[in-house]
Motif scaffolding. Structure first.
Motif, PDB file in Angstrom:
ATOM      1  N   SER A 189     -10.698  -8.366 -13.745  1.00  0.00           N
ATOM      2  CA  SER A 189     -10.047  -9.036 -14.517  1.00  0.00           C
ATOM      3  C   SER A 189     -10.428  -9.540 -15.983  1.00  0.00           C
ATOM      4  CB  SER A 189     -10.003 -10.443 -13.819  1.00  0.00           C
ATOM      5  OG  SER A 189      -9.113 -11.302 -14.547  1.00  0.00           O
ATOM      6  N   VAL A 190     -11.560  -9.547 -16.149  1.00  0.00           N
ATOM      7  CA  VAL A 190     -12.354  -9.826 -17.494  1.00  0.00           C
ATOM      8  C   VAL A 190     -12.258  -8.557 -18.397  1.00  0.00           C
ATOM      9  CG1 VAL A 190     -14.592 -10.371 -18.722  1.00  0.00           C
ATOM     10  CG2 VAL A 190     -13.888 -11.784 -16.918  1.00  0.00           C
ATOM     11  N   THR A 191     -12.690  -7.291 -17.885  1.00  0.00           N
ATOM     12  CA  THR A 191     -12.609  -6.160 -18.389  1.00  0.00           C
ATOM     13  C   THR A 191     -10.953  -5.587 -18.851  1.00  0.00           C
ATOM     14  OG1 THR A 191     -14.368  -5.342 -17.302  1.00  0.00           O
ATOM     15  CG2 THR A 191     -13.293  -3.648 -18.211  1.00  0.00           C
ATOM     16  N   PHE A 192     -10.316  -5.913 -18.014  1.00  0.00           N
ATOM     17  CA  PHE A 192      -8.837  -5.821 -18.110  1.00  0.00           C
ATOM     18  C   PHE A 192      -8.309  -6.658 -19.271  1.00  0.00           C
ATOM     19  CE2 PHE A 192      -4.140  -6.743 -17.153  1.00  0.00           C
ATOM     20  CZ  PHE A 192      -3.806  -5.386 -17.238  1.00  0.00           C
ATOM     21  N   ARG A 193      -8.653  -8.007 -19.248  1.00  0.00           N
ATOM     22  CA  ARG A 193      -8.291  -8.775 -20.453  1.00  0.00           C
ATOM     23  C   ARG A 193      -8.722  -8.421 -21.708  1.00  0.00           C
ATOM     24  NH1 ARG A 193      -4.766 -10.036 -17.280  1.00  0.00           N
ATOM     25  NH2 ARG A 193      -4.719 -11.879 -16.132  1.00  0.00           N
ATOM     26  N   VAL A 194     -10.140  -7.688 -21.867  1.00  0.00           N
ATOM     27  CA  VAL A 194     -10.740  -7.617 -22.871  1.00  0.00           C
ATOM     28  C   VAL A 194     -10.451  -6.636 -23.493  1.00  0.00           C
ATOM     29  CG1 VAL A 194     -13.028  -7.085 -24.060  1.00  0.00           C
ATOM     30  CG2 VAL A 194     -12.857  -9.109 -22.430  1.00  0.00           C
ATOM     31  N   LEU A 195     -10.132  -5.165 -22.588  1.00  0.00           N
ATOM     32  CA  LEU A 195      -9.740  -3.895 -23.113  1.00  0.00           C
ATOM     33  C   LEU A 195      -8.340  -3.733 -23.350  1.00  0.00           C
ATOM     34  CD1 LEU A 195     -12.257  -1.768 -21.055  1.00  0.00           C
ATOM     35  CD2 LEU A 195     -12.348  -2.309 -23.350  1.00  0.00           C
ATOM     36  N   GLY A 196      -7.720  -4.748 -22.733  1.00  0.00           N
ATOM     37  CA  GLY A 196      -6.103  -4.548 -22.822  1.00  0.00           C
ATOM     38  C   GLY A 196      -5.580  -5.502 -23.826  1.00  0.00           C
ATOM     39  N   GLY A 197      -6.261  -6.638 -24.016  1.00  0.00           N
ATOM     40  CA  GLY A 197      -5.938  -7.591 -24.824  1.00  0.00           C
ATOM     41  C   GLY A 197      -6.209  -7.827 -26.190  1.00  0.00           C
ATOM     42  N   ILE A 198      -7.398  -6.938 -26.498  1.00  0.00           N
ATOM     43  CA  ILE A 198      -7.953  -6.963 -28.040  1.00  0.00           C
ATOM     44  C   ILE A 198      -7.343  -5.685 -28.817  1.00  0.00           C
ATOM     45  CG2 ILE A 198      -9.743  -7.018 -29.362  1.00  0.00           C
ATOM     46  CD1 ILE A 198     -11.178  -8.906 -27.157  1.00  0.00           C
ATOM     47  N   PRO A 199      -7.826  -4.541 -28.321  1.00  0.00           N
ATOM     48  CA  PRO A 199      -7.413  -3.478 -28.983  1.00  0.00           C
ATOM     49  C   PRO A 199      -5.831  -3.067 -29.016  1.00  0.00           C
ATOM     50  CG  PRO A 199      -8.830  -2.698 -27.268  1.00  0.00           C
ATOM     51  CD  PRO A 199      -8.600  -4.233 -27.084  1.00  0.00           C
ATOM     52  N   ALA A 200      -5.087  -3.441 -27.839  1.00  0.00           N
ATOM     53  CA  ALA A 200      -3.623  -2.810 -28.064  1.00  0.00           C
ATOM     54  C   ALA A 200      -2.881  -3.261 -29.274  1.00  0.00           C
ATOM     55  CB  ALA A 200      -3.162  -3.112 -26.753  1.00  0.00           C
ATOM     56  N   PRO A 201      -2.973  -4.716 -29.386  1.00  0.00           N
ATOM     57  CA  PRO A 201      -2.139  -5.301 -30.384  1.00  0.00           C
ATOM     58  C   PRO A 201      -2.591  -4.661 -31.636  1.00  0.00           C
ATOM     59  CG  PRO A 201      -2.774  -6.902 -29.089  1.00  0.00           C
ATOM     60  CD  PRO A 201      -3.536  -5.840 -28.612  1.00  0.00           C
ATOM     61  N   LEU A 202      -3.752  -4.513 -31.871  1.00  0.00           N
ATOM     62  CA  LEU A 202      -4.418  -4.003 -33.210  1.00  0.00           C
ATOM     63  C   LEU A 202      -3.861  -2.551 -33.343  1.00  0.00           C
ATOM     64  CD1 LEU A 202      -8.300  -5.239 -32.822  1.00  0.00           C
ATOM     65  CD2 LEU A 202      -6.131  -6.094 -34.454  1.00  0.00           C
ATOM     66  N   LYS A 241     -19.070  -9.149   0.491  1.00  0.00           N
ATOM     67  CA  LYS A 241     -19.610 -10.152  -0.259  1.00  0.00           C
ATOM     68  C   LYS A 241     -19.666 -10.091  -1.774  1.00  0.00           C
ATOM     69  CE  LYS A 241     -24.305  -8.280   0.056  1.00  0.00           C
ATOM     70  NZ  LYS A 241     -25.340  -8.577   0.282  1.00  0.00           N
ATOM     71  N   GLU A 242     -19.252  -8.940  -2.174  1.00  0.00           N
ATOM     72  CA  GLU A 242     -19.078  -8.323  -3.448  1.00  0.00           C
ATOM     73  C   GLU A 242     -17.850  -8.427  -4.030  1.00  0.00           C
ATOM     74  OE1 GLU A 242     -21.255  -4.627  -3.703  1.00  0.00           O
ATOM     75  OE2 GLU A 242     -23.204  -5.915  -3.665  1.00  0.00           O
ATOM     76  N   ARG A 243     -16.922  -8.649  -3.224  1.00  0.00           N
ATOM     77  CA  ARG A 243     -15.457  -8.453  -3.737  1.00  0.00           C
ATOM     78  C   ARG A 243     -15.182  -9.696  -4.947  1.00  0.00           C
ATOM     79  NH1 ARG A 243     -12.483  -6.870   1.897  1.00  0.00           N
ATOM     80  NH2 ARG A 243     -13.270  -4.820   1.846  1.00  0.00           N
ATOM     81  N   PRO A 244     -15.356 -10.993  -4.774  1.00  0.00           N
ATOM     82  CA  PRO A 244     -14.931 -11.787  -5.739  1.00  0.00           C
ATOM     83  C   PRO A 244     -15.329 -11.518  -7.182  1.00  0.00           C
ATOM     84  CG  PRO A 244     -15.798 -13.046  -3.665  1.00  0.00           C
ATOM     85  CD  PRO A 244     -16.124 -11.396  -3.545  1.00  0.00           C
ATOM     86  N   LEU A 245     -16.622 -11.046  -7.164  1.00  0.00           N
ATOM     87  CA  LEU A 245     -17.342 -10.509  -8.434  1.00  0.00           C
ATOM     88  C   LEU A 245     -16.630  -9.319  -9.032  1.00  0.00           C
ATOM     89  CD1 LEU A 245     -19.700 -11.065 -10.549  1.00  0.00           C
ATOM     90  CD2 LEU A 245     -20.916  -9.515  -9.163  1.00  0.00           C
ATOM     91  N   ALA A 246     -16.493  -8.502  -7.977  1.00  0.00           N
ATOM     92  CA  ALA A 246     -15.668  -7.287  -8.635  1.00  0.00           C
ATOM     93  C   ALA A 246     -14.573  -7.431  -9.073  1.00  0.00           C
ATOM     94  CB  ALA A 246     -15.701  -6.114  -7.408  1.00  0.00           C
ATOM     95  N   MET A 247     -13.602  -8.307  -8.580  1.00  0.00           N
ATOM     96  CA  MET A 247     -12.218  -8.930  -8.836  1.00  0.00           C
ATOM     97  C   MET A 247     -12.422  -9.635 -10.278  1.00  0.00           C
ATOM     98  SD  MET A 247     -10.225  -7.538  -7.129  1.00  0.00           S
ATOM     99  CE  MET A 247      -8.635  -8.373  -7.448  1.00  0.00           C
ATOM    100  N   ALA A 248     -13.510 -10.345 -10.228  1.00  0.00           N
ATOM    101  CA  ALA A 248     -13.658 -11.040 -11.767  1.00  0.00           C
ATOM    102  C   ALA A 248     -13.975 -10.543 -12.728  1.00  0.00           C
ATOM    103  CB  ALA A 248     -14.628 -12.087 -11.469  1.00  0.00           C
ATOM    104  N   LEU A 249     -14.782  -9.314 -12.632  1.00  0.00           N
ATOM    105  CA  LEU A 249     -15.282  -8.244 -13.624  1.00  0.00           C
ATOM    106  C   LEU A 249     -14.000  -7.550 -13.715  1.00  0.00           C
ATOM    107  CD1 LEU A 249     -18.843  -7.184 -12.363  1.00  0.00           C
ATOM    108  CD2 LEU A 249     -18.351  -8.624 -14.433  1.00  0.00           C
TER     109      LEU A 249
END
Length: 103
Positions: free
Chosen positions: A26-39, A16-24
């Protein structure tokens, strides 16, 4: 494409927690990978410029290609190594948790 990370998340969470875990994840991956890496890469490329377009360090006209090559290789290796370490830690914690539930 993060198949090992997704497998760890799917196997270590309840159904029952898998959709939330996958969503979190994905968001963490995008925020931590998409913002600091180009900078970080941009900061490194700015430091490796031989000739700038203006005196106040504007656009780079001539980068040091040899150092840029090494910067890219080293930063990519660091990020991949960190990813592997965190994946290994989560796998070990998952295995330890599974051994407790088997008994």
């Amino acid at each position: 494409n993060n198949v090992p990370g997704s497998q760890v998340i799917l196997r270590s969470t309840e159904l029952k927690e898998r959709p939330l875990a996958m969503a979190l994840s994905s968001v963490t991956f995008r925020v931590l990978g998409g913002i600091p890496a180009p900078l970080l890469f941009g900061f490194g490329l700015d430091k490796l410029c031989l000739i700038h377009a203006s005196c106040d360090a504007g656009n780079c006209l001539l980068p040091d290609n040899q150092k840029v090559k090494y910067l890219t290789l080293i930063m990519s290796a660091i990020f991949k190594s960190l990813s592997f370490i965190f994946l290994l830690i989560s796998w070990l914690l998952y295995k330890r948790n599974q051994e407790k539930h088997v008994i």
